[in-house]
Every structure is written in structure tokens, then in C-alpha cells.
Design an enzyme around this catalytic site. Structure first.
Site: not given
Length: 261
Positions: A65, A111, A209
Site C-alpha cells: 500500500h 499487503d 509502513s
């Protein structure tokens, strides 16, 4: 529950997740020098966007993402915990973006992404960069096992809009039972590991992230999402992609040096 009520619930949960992608380290500490030499800063036009970690001489693993699409504006910094010290020798171009083909959003549990670097990273005992090993089989981590996570995001709740920290932060987090995690979230979680954030004053948040969840010196997870953008813990558990669920996909790419569709 009526179908309309279910729809509203799913929408609300999805919004909370989408507002909470990333991982600044809340109430962690500065990582010791040369302790995590596999850590990578994934950057767009030299601006830090996500964390990552080196898994082979020419591949960095991160989250699917992460907001990166164009390899030409993308680079990866390796070999420093302090981003202020990043120089041309530490910066690597990106030749190929291998996002998992089943990824749609963080709730579907795929992800994960691999970035092929434009050149191989020199490795060795006296080099500033090291690899981190991945699991060789599917894992079953015990509840309350203490693992760690690292990132360059802001270190206090509510400050994610003011930029990132320059020095790598690290935090110990306990593994949380997946069934308990799903119950607390109220949604089905696929191919994930839950750790930290729940019944604790520390956890991940916006800003970084793609960093690794590390257990027994292995990268077992990838920072995926948490609960809304306030990051005021204690809260629901933080969620990581379970790397061990994607080993055939990873192995194929690392072997063939190209994306697997």
C-alpha cells in the site's frame, strides 16, 4: 444484523483502516548503531515514504500500500539509521516494482511488495548493510512472544503531519492471538500477524509502513495498518502482513529476478 447495518459497519472499519496506514513508532527508543543494518528508507523524489528491509542483494521488501508507482522517481536508502547522513553511495535506484497481484487494499491481507534495485548492494562483514533472513516455513508464533518493529515516523501521537524523525526508532511488541485480534477488530483478517497496540501505551502509527516485524532475528511480518489516525494507545492490535504465507511468491521473484503475476 440487517444488510444495510452490515454495510455501514464494513464502511466504517474500512475508513478507520485507510486513515491509519503506516507506522510511526509511538513510545519507542532510538535504535542502536549498526543493530538493524537491513533497514531501508523507501523514498519518492528523496522524500521518505515507507520503511523496508533488504532480503537479497538486489531486493527490498515493503508494504504493497506504500504510495509509490513510478520507479523513475523512486529510490531506496540503505546503510544508515540517520536519514540526515544519506549520501549518493547509500542511495539505490529502483528498477522494478513487484506488488502482490492479489493486493487491493490492506483488508485483503496481501499487503506485500518487493522492489528490485538498480544495482546489487555490496555485502560483507565490514560493509554497512546486511541482509535479514526470512522464515523458511509457515509460522505459528506464540501469544505474548516479544518481537520488535522499527521505523522513521514521528514519535508522538498526533504529530504525523509534521514529518518524520531522522533517527531510526525501535519498539518491542508482544504477539497477540489472531482469533482475539479478529474479534477486537470485528473483521476477518487474512494472512496477518497481530502484535502490539492493544493494552499498551506504545505501537505503530502513520508515517512509516513497510518496516519489518522481527522475531528470533527473522523478518516475520510487514507493518500494514492500525486503528485510525490518533494513535493514542492502548487500542486494538496493530496488524502486520504474515511473510510466511507468501514464501512461494517471494522465492519465485528472488530466483527469477522479475515480478510474478
Amino acid at each position: 444484523m440487517h444488510a444495510l447495518q452490515k454495510c455501514f459497519l464494513v464502511t466504517a472499519v474500512t475508513c478507520l483502516i485507510q486513515n491509519a496506514l503506516g507506522s510511526e513508532i509511538i513510545n519507542g527508543k532510538k535504535a542502536e548503531e549498526k543493530s538493524m543494518q537491513y533497514m531501508a528508507s523507501v523514498q519518492n523524489n528523496t522524500e521518505h515514504k515507507c520503511g523496508g528491509f533488504l532480503v537479497s542483494k538486489d531486493f527490498v521488501m515493503t508494504a504493497a500500500h506504500c504510495p509509490i508507482e513510478n520507479p523513475k522517481s523512486l529510490s531506496v536508502v540503505l546503510g544508515t539509521h540517520d536519514l540526515r547522513k544519506a549520501d549518493k553511495k547509500m542511495r539505490y535506484g529502483v528498477k522494478m516494482i513487484c506488488r502482490h497481484p492479489a493486493f487491493k487494499n490492506v483488508t485483503n491481507g496481501n499487503d506485500i511488495m518487493l522492489l528490485k534495485l538498480s544495482k546489487k548492494v555490496p555485502l560483507g562483514d565490514k560493509k554497512p548493510v546486511k541482509l535479514i533472513e526470512l522464515p523458511i516455513q509457515k509460522l505459528n508464533l506464540k501469544e505474548n512472544k516479544i518481537c520488535s518493529v522499527a521505523g522513521w515516523g514521528p514519535t508522538e501521537p498526533g504529530k504525523h503531519r509534521s514529518g518524520y524523525v531522522n533517527e531510526l526508532q525501535v519498539l518491542n511488541v508482544p504477539i497477540i492471538n489472531k482469533d482475539k485480534c479478529q474479534k477486537l477488530w470485528g473483521i476477518t483478517l487474512k494472512n496477518v500477524i497481530c502484535a502490539g497496540g492493544y493494552k499498551a501505551k506504545s505501537g505503530i502509527c502513520q508515517g512509516d509502513s513497510g518496516g519489518p516485524l522481527i522475531c528470533n532475528k527473522l523478518a516475520v511480518g510487514i507493518v500494514s495498518f492500525n486503528n485510525n489516525n490518533s494513535c493514542k494507545y492502548p487500542d486494538v492490535p496493530n496488524v502486520y502482513t504474515d511473510i510466511s504465507q507468501f514464501l512461494p511468491w517471494i522465492t519465485d521473484i528472488l530466483k527469477k529476478k522479475k515480478c510474478k503475476g
